[in-house]
Write a protein that holds these residues in place. Structure first.
Motif, short mmCIF file in Angstrom:
data_model
loop_
_atom_site.label_atom_id
_atom_site.label_comp_id
_atom_site.label_asym_id
_atom_site.label_seq_id
_atom_site.Cartn_x
_atom_site.Cartn_y
_atom_site.Cartn_z
N ASP A 44 0.81 -1.23 0.00
CA ASP A 44 0.00 0.00 0.00
C ASP A 44 0.84 1.27 0.00
OD1 ASP A 44 -2.16 -1.66 0.20
OD2 ASP A 44 -2.33 -1.50 2.37
N GLY A 45 2.08 1.18 0.49
CA GLY A 45 2.93 2.38 0.58
C GLY A 45 4.31 1.98 1.05
N PRO A 46 5.21 2.97 1.18
CA PRO A 46 6.61 2.66 1.51
C PRO A 46 6.79 1.88 2.82
CG PRO A 46 6.35 4.96 0.86
CD PRO A 46 4.98 4.39 0.94
N GLU A 47 5.96 2.19 3.85
CA GLU A 47 6.14 1.50 5.13
C GLU A 47 5.73 0.03 5.05
OE1 GLU A 47 7.69 2.18 8.01
OE2 GLU A 47 8.42 3.84 6.81
N THR A 48 4.56 -0.21 4.45
CA THR A 48 4.13 -1.62 4.31
C THR A 48 5.06 -2.36 3.36
OG1 THR A 48 2.47 -0.88 2.72
CG2 THR A 48 1.67 -1.43 4.91
N ALA A 49 5.57 -1.66 2.35
CA ALA A 49 6.52 -2.30 1.42
C ALA A 49 7.73 -2.83 2.18
CB ALA A 49 6.96 -1.31 0.34
N LYS A 50 8.25 -1.99 3.07
CA LYS A 50 9.42 -2.38 3.85
C LYS A 50 9.12 -3.65 4.66
CE LYS A 50 12.34 -0.13 7.18
NZ LYS A 50 12.20 0.81 8.24
N ASP A 51 8.00 -3.65 5.36
CA ASP A 51 7.62 -4.81 6.18
C ASP A 51 7.44 -6.05 5.31
OD1 ASP A 51 7.63 -3.12 8.32
OD2 ASP A 51 5.45 -2.93 8.45
N GLU A 52 6.77 -5.88 4.17
CA GLU A 52 6.48 -7.04 3.32
C GLU A 52 7.76 -7.59 2.68
OE1 GLU A 52 1.88 -5.69 2.39
OE2 GLU A 52 3.30 -5.65 0.74
N ILE A 53 8.64 -6.71 2.27
CA ILE A 53 9.91 -7.16 1.68
C ILE A 53 10.73 -7.91 2.73
CG2 ILE A 53 12.13 -6.36 0.73
CD1 ILE A 53 10.32 -4.02 -0.55
N ASN A 54 10.74 -7.41 3.97
CA ASN A 54 11.45 -8.10 5.05
C ASN A 54 10.85 -9.46 5.37
OD1 ASN A 54 13.31 -6.08 5.31
ND2 ASN A 54 12.23 -5.05 6.98
N LEU A 55 9.53 -9.56 5.23
CA LEU A 55 8.87 -10.84 5.50
C LEU A 55 9.16 -11.85 4.39
CD1 LEU A 55 6.80 -12.53 7.18
CD2 LEU A 55 5.00 -11.55 5.73
N TRP A 56 9.13 -11.41 3.15
CA TRP A 56 9.21 -12.35 2.01
C TRP A 56 10.64 -12.63 1.55
CZ3 TRP A 56 5.10 -14.73 -0.82
CH2 TRP A 56 3.82 -14.43 -0.34
#
Ligand code: IDP
Ligand code: MG
Length: 158
Positions: free
Chosen positions: A125-137
């Motif tokens: 949805d945005g830069p913050e969620t991108a960071k979390d999702e990239i770290n998860l995946w």
């Protein structure tokens, strides 16, 4: 010059993108990847995997109180998913609205999907969620650092 490059790098937005099991099973991997590639999104990481239900629950943790949460997590873990990190200055407009009935034609969901529960693609949805999702995946070593030679033709001032 160095300042220009730093400004340019700062404006690049990281996005986590996943082709969901319906997109993979429908043979839409190349179609979806080509839309990002043609628009000039830089590919930083890519892999195919079948996420576990627990992993899907982590990914969608912010939706855990929604009535569709269980079905959504079962669906995401029902088959192979193609996970990517891409960088651009274009945000998530290529993807389209969550409900394909409301997605504009020309967007991925607007052109290729019909119902919200089978909307073929995930985009952060945005830069913050991108960071979390990239770290998860992705593990840090799965992210590739390189200079895209196309960028000077896609963006001005670099
Ligand atoms: P997004 O994928 O466009 O970011 P989110 O609100 O983050 O949308 O929801 C994540 C996913 O949950 C959606 O892509 C869709 O697959 C599913 N979803 C969202 N709303 C509904 C709903 O009302 N019914 C069924 N599934 C839904
Ligand atoms: Mg979302």
């Amino acid at each position: 010059m160095v300042q220009d490059q730093e400004a340019h790098a700062a404006q690049m937005e990281r996005t986590f993108i996943a082709i969901k099991p319906d997109g993979v099973q429908r043979g839409l991997i190349a179609e979806i990847i080509s839309r990002f590639e043609h628009k000039g999104f830089k590919l930083v990481a890519i892999k195919i995997l079948v996420p576990s239900k627990e992993f899907a629950q982590k990914h969608y943790h912010d939706l855990k109180d929604r009535p569709f949460f269980n079905g959504l997590c079962a669906f995401l873990s029902s088959g192979p998913v193609v996970a990517m990190e891409r960088e651009s200055k274009y945000g998530r407009k290529l993807i389209g609205a969550t409900d394909p009935q409301k997605s504009e034609p020309g967007t991925i969901r607007g052109d290729l999907a019909v119902v919200v529960g089978r909307n073929i693609i995930q985009g952060s949805d945005g830069p913050e969620t991108a960071k979390d999702e990239i770290n998860l995946w992705f593990k840090p070593q799965e992210l590739v650092s390189y200079k895209s030679n196309a960028e000077k033709w896609i963006y001005e001032g670099n």
